[in-house]
Design a protein around this motif. Structure first.
Motif, PDB file in Angstrom:
ATOM      1  N   PHE A 162      -8.782  -6.092  -1.835  1.00 59.16           N
ATOM      2  CA  PHE A 162      -8.052  -6.306  -0.585  1.00 59.16           C
ATOM      3  C   PHE A 162      -7.407  -4.998  -0.161  1.00 59.16           C
ATOM      4  O   PHE A 162      -7.308  -4.037  -0.949  1.00 59.16           O
ATOM      5  CB  PHE A 162      -7.024  -7.420  -0.739  1.00 59.16           C
ATOM      6  CG  PHE A 162      -5.698  -6.988  -1.331  1.00 59.16           C
ATOM      7  CD1 PHE A 162      -4.519  -7.272  -0.674  1.00 59.16           C
ATOM      8  CD2 PHE A 162      -5.635  -6.332  -2.551  1.00 59.16           C
ATOM      9  CE1 PHE A 162      -3.295  -6.892  -1.211  1.00 59.16           C
ATOM     10  CE2 PHE A 162      -4.412  -5.953  -3.099  1.00 59.16           C
ATOM     11  CZ  PHE A 162      -3.237  -6.235  -2.426  1.00 59.16           C
ATOM     12  N   LEU A 163      -7.001  -4.940   1.101  1.00 66.81           N
ATOM     13  CA  LEU A 163      -6.329  -3.767   1.645  1.00 66.81           C
ATOM     14  C   LEU A 163      -4.834  -3.939   1.473  1.00 66.81           C
ATOM     15  O   LEU A 163      -4.254  -4.913   1.955  1.00 66.81           O
ATOM     16  CB  LEU A 163      -6.655  -3.599   3.130  1.00 66.81           C
ATOM     17  CG  LEU A 163      -8.131  -3.486   3.501  1.00 66.81           C
ATOM     18  CD1 LEU A 163      -8.278  -3.331   5.007  1.00 66.81           C
ATOM     19  CD2 LEU A 163      -8.788  -2.325   2.788  1.00 66.81           C
ATOM     20  N   HIS A 164      -4.204  -2.973   0.795  1.00 67.08           N
ATOM     21  CA  HIS A 164      -2.776  -3.078   0.533  1.00 67.08           C
ATOM     22  C   HIS A 164      -1.985  -3.061   1.833  1.00 67.08           C
ATOM     23  O   HIS A 164      -1.010  -3.799   1.995  1.00 67.08           O
ATOM     24  CB  HIS A 164      -2.332  -1.930  -0.385  1.00 67.08           C
ATOM     25  CG  HIS A 164      -1.025  -2.172  -1.055  1.00 67.08           C
ATOM     26  ND1 HIS A 164       0.159  -2.229  -0.371  1.00 67.08           N
ATOM     27  CD2 HIS A 164      -0.719  -2.396  -2.358  1.00 67.08           C
ATOM     28  CE1 HIS A 164       1.150  -2.449  -1.227  1.00 67.08           C
ATOM     29  NE2 HIS A 164       0.642  -2.562  -2.429  1.00 67.08           N
ATOM     30  N   ASP A 165      -2.369  -2.189   2.774  1.00 64.87           N
ATOM     31  CA  ASP A 165      -1.790  -2.214   4.117  1.00 64.87           C
ATOM     32  C   ASP A 165      -2.715  -3.043   5.000  1.00 64.87           C
ATOM     33  O   ASP A 165      -3.644  -3.680   4.511  1.00 64.87           O
ATOM     34  CB  ASP A 165      -1.617  -0.796   4.658  1.00 64.87           C
ATOM     35  CG  ASP A 165      -0.424  -0.084   4.029  1.00 64.87           C
ATOM     36  OD1 ASP A 165       0.655  -0.703   3.965  1.00 64.87           O
ATOM     37  OD2 ASP A 165      -0.566   1.069   3.587  1.00 64.87           O
ATOM     38  N   ASN A 166      -2.474  -3.015   6.298  1.00 62.49           N
ATOM     39  CA  ASN A 166      -3.313  -3.839   7.165  1.00 62.49           C
ATOM     40  C   ASN A 166      -4.612  -3.133   7.546  1.00 62.49           C
ATOM     41  O   ASN A 166      -4.772  -1.929   7.385  1.00 62.49           O
ATOM     42  CB  ASN A 166      -2.545  -4.263   8.430  1.00 62.49           C
ATOM     43  CG  ASN A 166      -2.110  -3.074   9.264  1.00 62.49           C
ATOM     44  OD1 ASN A 166      -1.839  -2.006   8.747  1.00 62.49           O
ATOM     45  ND2 ASN A 166      -2.043  -3.262  10.565  1.00 62.49           N
ATOM     46  N   ASP A 167      -5.568  -3.915   8.037  1.00 65.87           N
ATOM     47  CA  ASP A 167      -6.897  -3.412   8.359  1.00 65.87           C
ATOM     48  C   ASP A 167      -6.871  -2.336   9.431  1.00 65.87           C
ATOM     49  O   ASP A 167      -7.594  -1.328   9.347  1.00 65.87           O
ATOM     50  CB  ASP A 167      -7.832  -4.555   8.776  1.00 65.87           C
ATOM     51  CG  ASP A 167      -7.168  -5.553   9.725  1.00 65.87           C
ATOM     52  OD1 ASP A 167      -6.058  -5.268  10.227  1.00 65.87           O
ATOM     53  OD2 ASP A 167      -7.746  -6.628   9.951  1.00 65.87           O
ATOM     54  N   ALA A 168      -6.036  -2.511  10.465  1.00 65.45           N
ATOM     55  CA  ALA A 168      -5.986  -1.529  11.547  1.00 65.45           C
ATOM     56  C   ALA A 168      -5.487  -0.176  11.036  1.00 65.45           C
ATOM     57  O   ALA A 168      -5.944   0.871  11.489  1.00 65.45           O
ATOM     58  CB  ALA A 168      -5.094  -2.033  12.677  1.00 65.45           C
ATOM     59  N   ARG A 169      -4.548  -0.187  10.109  1.00 63.80           N
ATOM     60  CA  ARG A 169      -4.066   1.057   9.506  1.00 63.80           C
ATOM     61  C   ARG A 169      -5.206   1.740   8.751  1.00 63.80           C
ATOM     62  O   ARG A 169      -5.356   2.968   8.789  1.00 63.80           O
ATOM     63  CB  ARG A 169      -2.903   0.754   8.557  1.00 63.80           C
ATOM     64  CG  ARG A 169      -2.382   1.970   7.802  1.00 63.80           C
ATOM     65  CD  ARG A 169      -1.402   2.751   8.629  1.00 63.80           C
ATOM     66  NE  ARG A 169      -1.303   4.132   8.179  1.00 63.80           N
ATOM     67  CZ  ARG A 169      -0.693   5.085   8.853  1.00 63.80           C
ATOM     68  NH1 ARG A 169      -0.139   4.822  10.014  1.00 63.80           N
ATOM     69  NH2 ARG A 169      -0.637   6.312   8.400  1.00 63.80           N
ATOM     70  N   PHE A 170      -6.013   0.962   8.058  1.00 59.23           N
ATOM     71  CA  PHE A 170      -7.150   1.515   7.321  1.00 59.23           C
ATOM     72  C   PHE A 170      -8.136   2.178   8.275  1.00 59.23           C
ATOM     73  O   PHE A 170      -8.635   3.276   8.016  1.00 59.23           O
ATOM     74  CB  PHE A 170      -7.834   0.400   6.532  1.00 59.23           C
ATOM     75  CG  PHE A 170      -8.951   0.874   5.646  1.00 59.23           C
ATOM     76  CD1 PHE A 170      -8.706   1.735   4.592  1.00 59.23           C
ATOM     77  CD2 PHE A 170     -10.250   0.448   5.863  1.00 59.23           C
ATOM     78  CE1 PHE A 170      -9.734   2.165   3.758  1.00 59.23           C
ATOM     79  CE2 PHE A 170     -11.285   0.864   5.053  1.00 59.23           C
ATOM     80  CZ  PHE A 170     -11.024   1.734   3.993  1.00 59.23           C
ATOM     81  N   ARG A 440       0.333   6.278  -0.269  1.00 65.76           N
ATOM     82  CA  ARG A 440      -0.686   5.332   0.166  1.00 65.76           C
ATOM     83  C   ARG A 440      -0.887   5.397   1.671  1.00 65.76           C
ATOM     84  O   ARG A 440      -2.011   5.331   2.164  1.00 65.76           O
ATOM     85  CB  ARG A 440      -0.279   3.911  -0.245  1.00 65.76           C
ATOM     86  CG  ARG A 440      -1.385   2.882  -0.007  1.00 65.76           C
ATOM     87  CD  ARG A 440      -0.929   1.465  -0.295  1.00 65.76           C
ATOM     88  NE  ARG A 440       0.006   0.986   0.711  1.00 65.76           N
ATOM     89  CZ  ARG A 440       1.290   0.776   0.498  1.00 65.76           C
ATOM     90  NH1 ARG A 440       1.807   1.018  -0.700  1.00 65.76           N
ATOM     91  NH2 ARG A 440       2.066   0.327   1.464  1.00 65.76           N
ATOM     92  N   ARG A 441       0.197   5.520   2.411  1.00 70.82           N
ATOM     93  CA  ARG A 441       0.091   5.490   3.872  1.00 70.82           C
ATOM     94  C   ARG A 441      -0.446   6.796   4.452  1.00 70.82           C
ATOM     95  O   ARG A 441      -1.164   6.784   5.450  1.00 70.82           O
ATOM     96  CB  ARG A 441       1.462   5.196   4.483  1.00 70.82           C
ATOM     97  CG  ARG A 441       1.924   3.765   4.329  1.00 70.82           C
ATOM     98  CD  ARG A 441       3.312   3.569   4.913  1.00 70.82           C
ATOM     99  NE  ARG A 441       3.761   2.187   4.764  1.00 70.82           N
ATOM    100  CZ  ARG A 441       5.009   1.788   4.945  1.00 70.82           C
ATOM    101  NH1 ARG A 441       5.935   2.667   5.296  1.00 70.82           N
ATOM    102  NH2 ARG A 441       5.340   0.524   4.795  1.00 70.82           N
ATOM    103  N   SER A 494       1.517   0.148  11.722  1.00 70.91           N
ATOM    104  CA  SER A 494       2.255  -0.600  10.711  1.00 70.91           C
ATOM    105  C   SER A 494       1.879  -2.070  10.871  1.00 70.91           C
ATOM    106  O   SER A 494       1.041  -2.413  11.694  1.00 70.91           O
ATOM    107  CB  SER A 494       3.767  -0.414  10.887  1.00 70.91           C
ATOM    108  OG  SER A 494       4.239  -1.192  11.971  1.00 70.91           O
ATOM    109  N   LYS A 495       2.507  -2.944  10.089  1.00 70.67           N
ATOM    110  CA  LYS A 495       2.262  -4.381  10.249  1.00 70.67           C
ATOM    111  C   LYS A 495       3.567  -5.128  10.528  1.00 70.67           C
ATOM    112  O   LYS A 495       3.714  -6.307  10.210  1.00 70.67           O
ATOM    113  CB  LYS A 495       1.577  -4.946   9.010  1.00 70.67           C
ATOM    114  CG  LYS A 495       2.309  -4.725   7.692  1.00 70.67           C
ATOM    115  CD  LYS A 495       1.472  -5.229   6.518  1.00 70.67           C
ATOM    116  CE  LYS A 495       2.182  -4.942   5.196  1.00 70.67           C
ATOM    117  NZ  LYS A 495       1.335  -5.247   4.028  1.00 70.67           N
ATOM    118  N   MET A 496       4.517  -4.439  11.162  1.00 69.88           N
ATOM    119  CA  MET A 496       5.827  -5.040  11.389  1.00 69.88           C
ATOM    120  C   MET A 496       5.750  -6.331  12.184  1.00 69.88           C
ATOM    121  O   MET A 496       6.418  -7.318  11.878  1.00 69.88           O
ATOM    122  CB  MET A 496       6.735  -4.047  12.109  1.00 69.88           C
ATOM    123  CG  MET A 496       7.203  -2.920  11.229  1.00 69.88           C
ATOM    124  SD  MET A 496       8.429  -1.924  12.095  1.00 69.88           S
ATOM    125  CE  MET A 496       8.358  -0.437  11.106  1.00 69.88           C
TER     126      MET A 496
END
Length: 535
Positions: A162-170, A440-441, A494-496
């Protein structure tokens, strides 16, 4: 002049080797692969990067275990190898996670058959992940007491990622990588038309921020418009053997349902896989699978009812989830590839998420159909190979264009962070250390954030309550990540907006200061526009 404005000037004044239309995952990896290998590349996106299909996935990078039911073993093998490659290439971002699956009595396949299938899946994936595990009802009651087991005869556990952050950030990581390699990319630029004239593609574009119209010239054109590939090809007169059919999938974000870091997996009432996915301090549940005639979609009352009914019938909750528990919703279409004469037929729900790359060599045109996050690196390599057949020079063909920085760079970052005692600044409620999160970011770019904090420790303060974003991060993002609208940051960089309710965001201390950093004199206007759009 900001980054976006300087790139738009280049779009007007340069004849590019390749122009890419669409800034989702297919466009992002194509831009990074080509620019990283020395191809003069441009990319435009009519909205924000990753603002359509690529921001509405399950945040999973999985090998396609469901395709084993239709005996698509070569595809499963390819996706498993792609998943493994992503985990190795992005260890901080793409991580192995266990899928904890409940098996209902009377399901179309027996428990032992499916458990044997997980071992075959593990073998097909070269045994890269942890081995599968058979789950008895008593063990499941002990490990995940939240699961209802009255209609189950046990379960099994296997691994995917899975993606630790969100897909759009990836996706934006690839856009940022392409920019670092010299790609001229800009969001909110739409291609109104493209025409092949005397060996050159002339694309008429409009800037949706300023309203200005201009032309972009390129030797080749890549249509990576996701679900809109077909309609743009019709406008440019490109005929293809493939087309898309569309399946709508929605997810609901609610407060965390289980403390365990695993994906709870069920078979929904319609027979497809149904997930309970960790998302930081929240949980993502879904998905639906509804055939649509076009890419436009929205969450309907029936969609919400389907997801809530399925989760409430499968989990033992203190109180059944209702619409009032929904923090955010994700809704998008899966562009599924079929031949031009087909429509998916009766078994369209079994259509795989494979991609197809179709080439018009005479017109130096490429169309990218379908695809998913798991297989994205292959798309970048395949596009590069096809571009080479157009006679376009690729100076650095063997360059590795993807992945996190080397271990030496990573060690140096954490060494500097330790010297600064950076992790002492971590919010005690945070699930991870500040240094880990910044690496990571931002990867290599995180060194600049360290420097910002060294200059003024106040820059390490969390700027927006309820979210783990520092003032130093906001300042970095404002300069380097093309924030045009507040939604670009809150939903995609971000995923805020996925983990905070609208009321929480509206009242969040520090949001106005963040807007001031992003937009200067226009901050109040941008803030009001964002909350008006949510009504």
């Amino acid at each position: 002049m900001n980054l976006r404005q300087s790139n738009i000037l280049k779009l007007k004044d340069t004849t590019f080797d390749v122009l890419i239309l669409g800034g989702g995952i297919n466009g992002g990896v194509s831009a990074a692969a080509l620019a990283g290998r020395g191809v003069k590349t441009a990319l435009i996106e009519k909205n924000d990067f990753a603002s359509f299909t690529s921001q509405n996935s399950s945040n999973l990078a999985w090998g396609g275990i469901k395709y084993m039911e239709t005996f698509e073993f070569p595809l499963v093998r390819k996706l498993c190898m792609s998943r493994n490659h992503l985990i190795r290439s992005y260890p901080s971002t793409v991580q192995e996670i266990r899928f904890y699956t409940t098996h209902s009595k009377g399901f179309r396949h027996g428990l032992w058959k499916l458990f044997a299938g997980t071992w075959l899946y593990w073998l097909i994936g070269n045994g890269f992940t942890k081995v599968p595990r058979l789950l008895t009802k008593s063990l499941m009651t002990k490990e995940e007491p939240i699961i209802k087991l009255d209609k189950a005869d046990g379960g099994f556990e296997y691994s995917d990622a899975f993606l630790h952050d969100n897909d759009a950030r990836f996706v934006f990581l690839f856009i940022r990588k392409a920019l670092d390699y010299g790609c001229s990319a800009a969001n909110y630029i739409e291609a109104e038309s493209s025409k092949f004239e005397n060996g050159i593609w002339v694309t008429n574009a409009i800037d949706h921020v300023s309203g200005e119209k201009f032309t972009i010239r390129s030797k080749a054109l890549i249509n990576s418009c996701g679900p809109y590939v077909d309609s743009f090809n019709e406008r440019t007169g490109i005929k293809t053997e493939h087309k898309h059919v569309f399946s709508k999938g929605i997810h609901l974000i609610v407060n965390r349902l289980t403390p365990n870091r695993r994906v709870l997996t069920f078979f929904a009432d319609d027979g497809r896989l149904f997930f309970v996915i960790p998302m930081g301090s929240k949980t993502c549940i879904g998905t639906t699978d509804t055939k649509l005639p076009s890419p436009e979609s929205e969450v309907t009352p029936e969609d919400r009812k389907f997801v809530l009914d399925n989760i409430n019938s499968r989990l033992q909750l203190d109180k059944a989830l209702t619409e009032s528990d929904i923090i955010a919703e994700r809704c998008g279409v899966r562009p599924l590839v079929v031949t031009s004469s087909g429509d998916g037929g009766k078994d369209w729900m079994q259509l795989s998420r494979k991609h197809a790359i179709e080439v018009d060599k005479k017109k130096h045109h490429i169309s990218i159909f379908g695809g998913k996050l798991t297989d994205c690196l292959n798309v970048g390599d395949e596009v590069t190979e096809e571009i080479s057949h157009f006679g376009i020079n690729i100076p650095f063909r063997d360059t590795k264009w993807y992945g996190e920085p080397s271990d030496d760079v990573k060690k140096e970052f954490f060494h500097q962070a330790k010297l600064m005692d950076l992790d002492s600044m971590t919010n005690p409620k945070s699930s991870e250390l500040l240094s880990t999160r910044l690496w990571r970011r931002y990867g290599r770019e995180a060194f600049g954030i360290l420097e910002n904090i060294r200059q003024d420790k106040k820059n390490a303060e969390v700027l927006i309550e309820g979210a783990e974003y520092l003032k130093a991060e906001i300042e970095y993002t404002a300069k380097h990540e093309m924030i045009v609208k507040l939604e670009d940051f809150l939903r995609r960089r971000s995923k805020m907006s996925l983990v905070l309710k609208k009321e929480e965001l509206k009242n969040a201390k520090g949001l106005k200061e963040a807007c001031d950093i992003f937009f200067g004199p226009d901050s109040s206007k941008k803030l009001n526009e964002y909350f008006e759009s949510l009504k």
